[in-house]
Design a protein around this motif. Sequence first.
Motif, PDB file in Angstrom:
ATOM      1  N   THR A 133      25.324  66.973  70.587  1.00 38.67           N
ATOM      2  CA  THR A 133      25.847  67.766  69.480  1.00 38.67           C
ATOM      3  C   THR A 133      25.542  67.051  68.172  1.00 38.67           C
ATOM      4  N   ASN A 134      25.066  67.801  67.192  1.00 45.56           N
ATOM      5  CA  ASN A 134      24.822  67.291  65.844  1.00 45.56           C
ATOM      6  C   ASN A 134      25.815  67.947  64.890  1.00 45.56           C
TER       7      ASN A 134
ATOM      8  N   ASP B  87      36.449  55.692  44.312  1.00 44.74           N
ATOM      9  CA  ASP B  87      36.368  57.019  44.928  1.00 44.74           C
ATOM     10  C   ASP B  87      34.938  57.290  45.383  1.00 44.74           C
ATOM     11  N   ALA B  88      34.807  57.861  46.587  1.00 46.25           N
ATOM     12  CA  ALA B  88      33.468  58.091  47.133  1.00 46.25           C
ATOM     13  C   ALA B  88      33.418  59.413  47.884  1.00 46.25           C
ATOM     14  N   VAL B  89      32.258  60.037  47.839  1.00 46.10           N
ATOM     15  CA  VAL B  89      31.949  61.185  48.680  1.00 46.10           C
ATOM     16  C   VAL B  89      30.795  60.739  49.567  1.00 46.10           C
ATOM     17  N   LEU B  90      31.003  60.830  50.884  1.00 44.36           N
ATOM     18  CA  LEU B  90      30.043  60.323  51.848  1.00 44.36           C
ATOM     19  C   LEU B  90      29.514  61.461  52.709  1.00 44.36           C
ATOM     20  N   GLU B  91      28.216  61.517  52.866  1.00 43.26           N
ATOM     21  CA  GLU B  91      27.586  62.523  53.715  1.00 43.26           C
ATOM     22  C   GLU B  91      27.432  61.943  55.115  1.00 43.26           C
ATOM     23  N   TYR B  92      27.990  62.651  56.114  1.00 39.79           N
ATOM     24  CA  TYR B  92      27.957  62.204  57.505  1.00 39.79           C
ATOM     25  C   TYR B  92      27.045  63.116  58.309  1.00 39.79           C
ATOM     26  N   ASN B  93      26.051  62.521  58.963  1.00 40.46           N
ATOM     27  CA  ASN B  93      25.208  63.206  59.937  1.00 40.46           C
ATOM     28  C   ASN B  93      25.506  62.554  61.288  1.00 40.46           C
ATOM     29  N   VAL B  94      26.105  63.318  62.179  1.00 37.26           N
ATOM     30  CA  VAL B  94      26.608  62.798  63.443  1.00 37.26           C
ATOM     31  C   VAL B  94      25.720  63.287  64.585  1.00 37.26           C
ATOM     32  N   GLU B  95      25.382  62.360  65.473  1.00 35.75           N
ATOM     33  CA  GLU B  95      24.666  62.720  66.699  1.00 35.75           C
ATOM     34  C   GLU B  95      25.420  62.099  67.860  1.00 35.75           C
ATOM     35  N   ILE B  96      26.002  62.962  68.713  1.00 35.89           N
ATOM     36  CA  ILE B  96      26.786  62.458  69.834  1.00 35.89           C
ATOM     37  C   ILE B  96      26.356  63.116  71.136  1.00 35.89           C
ATOM     38  N   VAL B  97      26.567  62.384  72.213  1.00 39.65           N
ATOM     39  CA  VAL B  97      26.327  62.876  73.559  1.00 39.65           C
ATOM     40  C   VAL B  97      27.683  62.886  74.245  1.00 39.65           C
ATOM     41  N   HIS B  98      27.970  63.990  74.951  1.00 38.20           N
ATOM     42  CA  HIS B  98      29.266  64.143  75.606  1.00 38.20           C
ATOM     43  C   HIS B  98      29.117  65.112  76.774  1.00 38.20           C
ATOM     44  N   PRO B  99      30.086  65.086  77.727  1.00 36.58           N
ATOM     45  CA  PRO B  99      30.007  66.017  78.854  1.00 36.58           C
ATOM     46  C   PRO B  99      30.200  67.467  78.416  1.00 36.58           C
TER      47      PRO B  99
END
Length: 188
Positions: free
Chosen positions: A43-44, A176-188
């Motif tokens: 999942t991204n 103060d910060a704004v952070l861009e998150y790109n997530v790549e996970i593997v799961h059942p």
Amino acid sequence: MENKSMMILAWILVLNICTISSVVQCEYYSQSPPYKPVLEQKTNLHFYLHDILSGKNPTAVPIARAASGQGPVPFGTLVAIDDPITEGPELTSAVVGNARGMYVSASQDANLALVMYVDIGFTSGKFNGSSISVFSRNPITENPRELAVVGGRGLFRFAKGFITVHTHSLDQINGDAVLEYNVEIVHP
């Protein structure tokens, strides 16, 4: 006489060990079901995290601070967070969840690094009620940088993966910060 006493004591110990080990084996042994491989999926995710240290309603609050140091998060500062995560970089864009946990400033040099534990929980959409767990070093002076996903709940149970973080904006004065998150996970 002394040898007989030692022999009797040795036999008592042997008998006790045998009795204990046979009870343990009987009570705790069971047949394991056959192994069934679990199909994993990837999942991204993409979202923005708003870490706000200033103003009337900060989302990141220092809860312990060392006596020395300068800047918004000097070495030894422990910060509790409840940061909103949104679809876009504006705080007014749709909220999809929150990042709750803490981070500690863990470097003494100019390359500021945090160590963080954060549970990123989703409150809307397909992943509502699920979360990912992050426990990682966060070298915030690097852009981009990578964080480790070490688990999750709900649809992300047993998740593993990584997050690539880009600093979208940072106020050097108040932190103060704004952070861009790109997530790549593997799961059942």
